[in-house]
Each structure stands twice: as C-alpha cells, then as structure tokens.
Design an enzyme around this catalytic site. Sequence first.
Site, PDB file in Angstrom:
ATOM      1  N   LYS A 181      24.551 -31.577 -15.170  1.00  0.00           N
ATOM      2  CA  LYS A 181      25.041 -31.832 -13.756  1.00  0.00           C
ATOM      3  C   LYS A 181      26.021 -33.532 -13.976  1.00  0.00           C
ATOM      4  CE  LYS A 181      23.460 -29.012 -11.195  1.00  0.00           C
ATOM      5  NZ  LYS A 181      22.823 -28.122 -12.097  1.00  0.00           N
TER       6      LYS A 181
HETATM    7  C1  LIG Z   1      23.434 -24.837  -6.340  1.00  0.00           C
HETATM    8  C2  LIG Z   1      22.403 -24.947  -7.188  1.00  0.00           C
HETATM    9  N1  LIG Z   1      21.106 -25.083  -6.377  1.00  0.00           N
HETATM   10  C3  LIG Z   1      19.876 -25.365  -6.949  1.00  0.00           C
HETATM   11  C4  LIG Z   1      19.865 -25.733  -8.324  1.00  0.00           C
HETATM   12  C5  LIG Z   1      18.671 -25.998  -9.148  1.00  0.00           C
HETATM   13  O1  LIG Z   1      18.559 -27.286  -9.688  1.00  0.00           O
HETATM   14  P1  LIG Z   1      17.392 -27.439 -10.953  1.00  0.00           P
HETATM   15  O2  LIG Z   1      18.097 -26.710 -11.873  1.00  0.00           O
HETATM   16  O3  LIG Z   1      17.531 -28.669 -11.137  1.00  0.00           O
HETATM   17  O4  LIG Z   1      16.376 -26.718 -10.559  1.00  0.00           O
HETATM   18  C6  LIG Z   1      21.216 -25.404  -9.062  1.00  0.00           C
HETATM   19  C7  LIG Z   1      21.346 -25.957 -10.519  1.00  0.00           C
HETATM   20  O5  LIG Z   1      22.089 -25.611 -11.420  1.00  0.00           O
HETATM   21  C8  LIG Z   1      22.274 -25.322  -8.425  1.00  0.00           C
HETATM   22  O6  LIG Z   1      23.499 -25.315  -9.100  1.00  0.00           O
END
Ligand SMILES: Cc1ncc(COP(=O)(O)O)c(C=O)c1O
Length: 385
Positions: A181
């Site tokens: 990110k």
């Molecule tokens: C659109 C979206 N929602 C939710 C997430 C979930 O985040 P995490 O990987 O920190 O759980 C991501 C992760 O890439 C994402 O791109």
Amino acid sequence: MRIPLSAPDVQEEEIAAVAEVLRTPHLSLGPKLAEFEQNIARYIGAENAIGVSSGTAGLHLCVRALGIGAGDEVIVPSFTFVAVANVLRYEHAVPVFVDIEPKTLNLDASRVEAAITPRTKAILVVHTFGCPADLAEILEIARRHHLYVVEDACEAIGAEYHRRKVGVYGDAGVFAFYPNKQITTGEGGAVVTNDPQLTARVKALRNQGRSDTDDWFQHSELGYNYRISEMNCALGVGQLNRIEAILLRREEIAREYDEKLRNCKNLRLPPLSVVRRRISWFVYVVRLAPHFSQMQRDWILEEMNNRGIGCGRYFAPIHLQPAYRNVVAPRDGLKVTEFAAARCLALPFFNRLKDEEMEEVCGNLEDLIQQADKFAPSGKAVSAR
Ligand SMILES: Cc1ncc(COP(=O)(O)O)c(C=O)c1O
C-alpha cells in the site's frame, strides 16, 4: 524478481522508532496506537480513527457494528479484492455484485439503484486503485433508500473527492496498510468515522467485545482480537508523516509510465486525472486493447514474470473466484467487470522505482504485446486463477 510488482519504502528513522517501542513495556494498546489513531483522524479529517489489524478486519468490524447480518444484502463491486465480499459472508450477509464503469473501474453508480431490494442494507463502495468512486451519486441513492455507506478506501489513502479526503463521506471508511500500500504498517488497517456510537462499537469489537467500562475479564458482547500492535503503529506514524511526499512520488511515476506508453496503440492507460478527484496512486494498471483475449493477457503476464518483471492481475473478479462459485450468482451481467478483468495488467509500481527500470518494464511489455498480437498463444482458459 529483478523488478518487483511492489516494494515497501521504510526509512531508517522508522526502523529506529519500531525498535524503540520494543524497549518499552507497551507492545499493544499503548501510546503509539493513540498517536497513530489521532494522526490518521487528523489527516483524513474524521472525528475518530480506530487502528485495527488489517483492512479486512476494519471492514468486518464496520459490517458487524452497523448490524448487517444474515440475509441482508449489500451492494459491492466484483472487480475488487476478495475481502470486500468475504466480510459480508462472515456475517451471513449477501454480496450483491454490481458492474463497474469502464473509465475508472469503480462501481457504476447508474446501475446501483436497480440492484436495491427490500433486503438491501448498505452500499460498500470501493475506491479502486486509489481513484475515488462517484460518491455524490452513491450517497444520494443511499439517502433515498435509507442505506448505510461504507467506503473501502483500503487502496486510496489520501485520495480526494471534491477536495475532501475519501473515507469521511460514508458512515465509515476503512484503510489498509499491507506492504504493497501507499503507506504500510506491515499488517494493519484503520476505520474512520464521525459517529461516536459507531466508534465505541468498533473499538469494543476490536478488543474481544470489551466496552470502555468493562474490566479486562468482562466482555459485554461477542468480539474479536483485531488489535494492531505498538510496533505496527510506530511504523505507521513514521510513514504517515511523509505521506504527501509519497503520494507525489507515486503520481510522478504514473505520469512517467503514461509518457512512455502513451504511443502504444494496443494499450489503454489509466486516466491521470479525473474531474473533482485527486487520485492516490496504489497500482498502475494498464488494459490491453479490446481485440486481445484473456489467454493472450495471461501469456504476456507470465512472460513478464519469467523475465524478472513482477506483474499482476488486478483484479480477478470475485464472482469468478473458486470460493464464490455456486455461492452468489450475480444478478447483473457484470460485462464491464469481466471484459476489463480479462485485459488488465498491473505493472511494477513502488516509490523507489527507477527510470531505467521503468524503461525496461515498458520495453519488455511492448515487445510481448507485439508478439502476442501476431498469434493467439495456446493455454487453458482461466477466469480467476
Ligand atoms: C479494496 C480492498 N479492500 C480490502 C483489502 C484488505 O486489506 P488487508 O489486506 O489489509 O486485509 C484490500 C487489500 O488489498 C483491498 O485492496
């Protein structure tokens, strides 16, 4: 990979700040969490921020705290990361997939209303690849139908819509800090909201259902361990301090890619700007021209990876994932989703990407596109591999 798809950018002071935490007695629920939460809230312009263990955890807590449960329908895009629909299924709610619009690849607001039924409880709107969705239209539909809006801003920290940061428009917004990110905490996420009741519920649910007044062994409701450690938060504080420079650098890389690839007639490039929005560049995703097939795209992707250049398929639609087959049938045709997903290709994209690396990425990509254009490479048809 010689040139990875993504790479974290962690500086020496941030490493020192994480090490410093380890010399204190507070490794969880301490001063770094409070500082990180305050800084996120201030940066986004929200009343409250709640640090959590991941973006997925943040989304799940929002769903749970808003009382979205068994049989409730929530409108979501399919052209996104699987967590978006998973968090609904955790609560036995139903993801209702709505198609995207071809320019920004965000939820097509003009299709949302047709997907609303008496069971619809919320719209979970994703700011795809860091480009804000059409919030004005979506908020208006939600207001008319008394629906909650949760903004999934996991890919979009710092993005702006009408000069305000995304995340503050809905009932709640969620950010994610995985290492690919814009800013990272290793693993981590944050929920932002202006609603004090929602804040209290998300905080309690994050910490095993303990409310502010509970002692450590009293649990007012069923909760989770979705806490984020002090070490993660110390890294987050450091990263957030330089977010503006990071976002500018990422925008610069997007512009450089655009310049290098602009004349490739077989590519459709992402828009560098969209009216009334500031894009927070998460990934740089190009699309092959319409006459290319998914098999040709997969061949190009595999060859790029064979040449040591990390490329990814952002996104394989959720409704085509094995974990979703026979689970929820899309009511909408999702034609734009499937068409875009078959031709998308994410290129290496990270703060320290060098100009000569970008040259190499673009040179190889154009070479492979030319080769693929001359023949239809054989291979098995894949939908969501
Ligand atoms: C659109 C979206 N929602 C939710 C997430 C979930 O985040 P995490 O990987 O920190 O759980 C991501 C992760 O890439 C994402 O791109």
